[in-house]
Design a protein around this motif. Structure first.
Motif, PDB file in Angstrom:
ATOM      1  N   UNK A   4       0.850  -1.184   0.000  1.00 15.73           N
ATOM      2  CA  UNK A   4       0.000   0.000   0.000  1.00 15.73           C
ATOM      3  C   UNK A   4       0.889   1.239   0.000  1.00 15.73           C
ATOM      4  N   UNK A   5       0.436   2.271  -0.643  1.00 15.63           N
ATOM      5  CA  UNK A   5       1.150   3.539  -0.652  1.00 15.63           C
ATOM      6  C   UNK A   5       0.365   4.516   0.221  1.00 15.63           C
ATOM      7  N   UNK A   6       0.546   4.385   1.535  1.00 16.81           N
ATOM      8  CA  UNK A   6      -0.155   5.263   2.466  1.00 16.81           C
ATOM      9  C   UNK A   6       0.707   5.507   3.694  1.00 16.81           C
ATOM     10  N   UNK A   7       0.184   6.220   4.647  1.00 13.53           N
ATOM     11  CA  UNK A   7       0.910   6.530   5.872  1.00 13.53           C
ATOM     12  C   UNK A   7       1.036   5.284   6.746  1.00 13.53           C
ATOM     13  N   UNK A  17      15.108   2.080   3.305  1.00 13.00           N
ATOM     14  CA  UNK A  17      15.804   1.164   2.413  1.00 13.00           C
ATOM     15  C   UNK A  17      16.083   1.910   1.115  1.00 13.00           C
ATOM     16  N   UNK A  18      17.368   2.053   0.769  1.00  9.93           N
ATOM     17  CA  UNK A  18      17.757   2.787  -0.442  1.00  9.93           C
ATOM     18  C   UNK A  18      17.111   4.167  -0.494  1.00  9.93           C
ATOM     19  N   UNK A  19      17.162   4.878   0.625  1.00  8.78           N
ATOM     20  CA  UNK A  19      16.620   6.234   0.760  1.00  8.78           C
ATOM     21  C   UNK A  19      15.101   6.313   0.636  1.00  8.78           C
ATOM     22  N   UNK A  20      14.407   5.188   0.771  1.00 10.67           N
ATOM     23  CA  UNK A  20      12.950   5.166   0.723  1.00 10.67           C
ATOM     24  C   UNK A  20      12.433   4.687   2.073  1.00 10.67           C
ATOM     25  N   UNK A  21      11.532   5.464   2.696  1.00 11.75           N
ATOM     26  CA  UNK A  21      10.947   5.073   3.974  1.00 11.75           C
ATOM     27  C   UNK A  21       9.897   3.979   3.728  1.00 11.75           C
ATOM     28  N   UNK A  22      10.052   2.857   4.418  1.00  9.29           N
ATOM     29  CA  UNK A  22       9.171   1.704   4.254  1.00  9.29           C
ATOM     30  C   UNK A  22       8.588   1.344   5.615  1.00  9.29           C
ATOM     31  N   UNK A  23       7.265   1.187   5.669  1.00  9.04           N
ATOM     32  CA  UNK A  23       6.582   0.768   6.895  1.00  9.04           C
ATOM     33  C   UNK A  23       6.182  -0.692   6.735  1.00  9.04           C
ATOM     34  N   UNK A  24       6.559  -1.517   7.711  1.00  7.30           N
ATOM     35  CA  UNK A  24       6.288  -2.955   7.642  1.00  7.30           C
ATOM     36  C   UNK A  24       5.462  -3.361   8.847  1.00  7.30           C
ATOM     37  N   UNK A  25       4.349  -4.028   8.597  1.00  2.00           N
ATOM     38  CA  UNK A  25       3.509  -4.541   9.679  1.00  2.00           C
ATOM     39  C   UNK A  25       4.306  -5.602  10.430  1.00  2.00           C
TER      40      UNK A  25
END
Length: 56
Positions: A4-7, A17-25
Motif C-alpha cells: 500500500x502507498x499510504x501513511x 531502504x535505499x533512501x525510501x521510507x518503508x513501513x512494515x507490519x
C-alpha cells in the motif's frame, strides 16, 4: 501479503531502504526477509520477488 502507498500505522516498523521510507507490519515482517520490490510488465505493477520457500 500486500503493498500500500499510504501513511504507516503506529504499530508498523519503519525503516529506510535505499533512501525510501518503508513501513512494515510487525505481523508479516518475518516473511519479508530476502524479498525484492520489482516492477512486472505482466502484473502491470509492483511485485515482491524472492523467498519462494516461505509462502504466506
Amino acid at each position: 501479503m500486500g503493498l500500500a502507498l499510504d501513511e504507516p500505522d503506529e504499530k508498523d516498523h519503519v525503516v529506510t531502504i535505499n533512501d525510501i521510507m518503508v513501513a512494515i507490519d510487525p505481523d508479516i515482517e518475518p516473511h519479508t526477509e530476502n524479498l525484492t520490490l520489482d516492477f512486472s510488465q505482466e502484473a502491470n505493477g509492483l511485485v515482491l520477488v524472492g523467498n519462494e520457500s516461505d509462502c504466506c
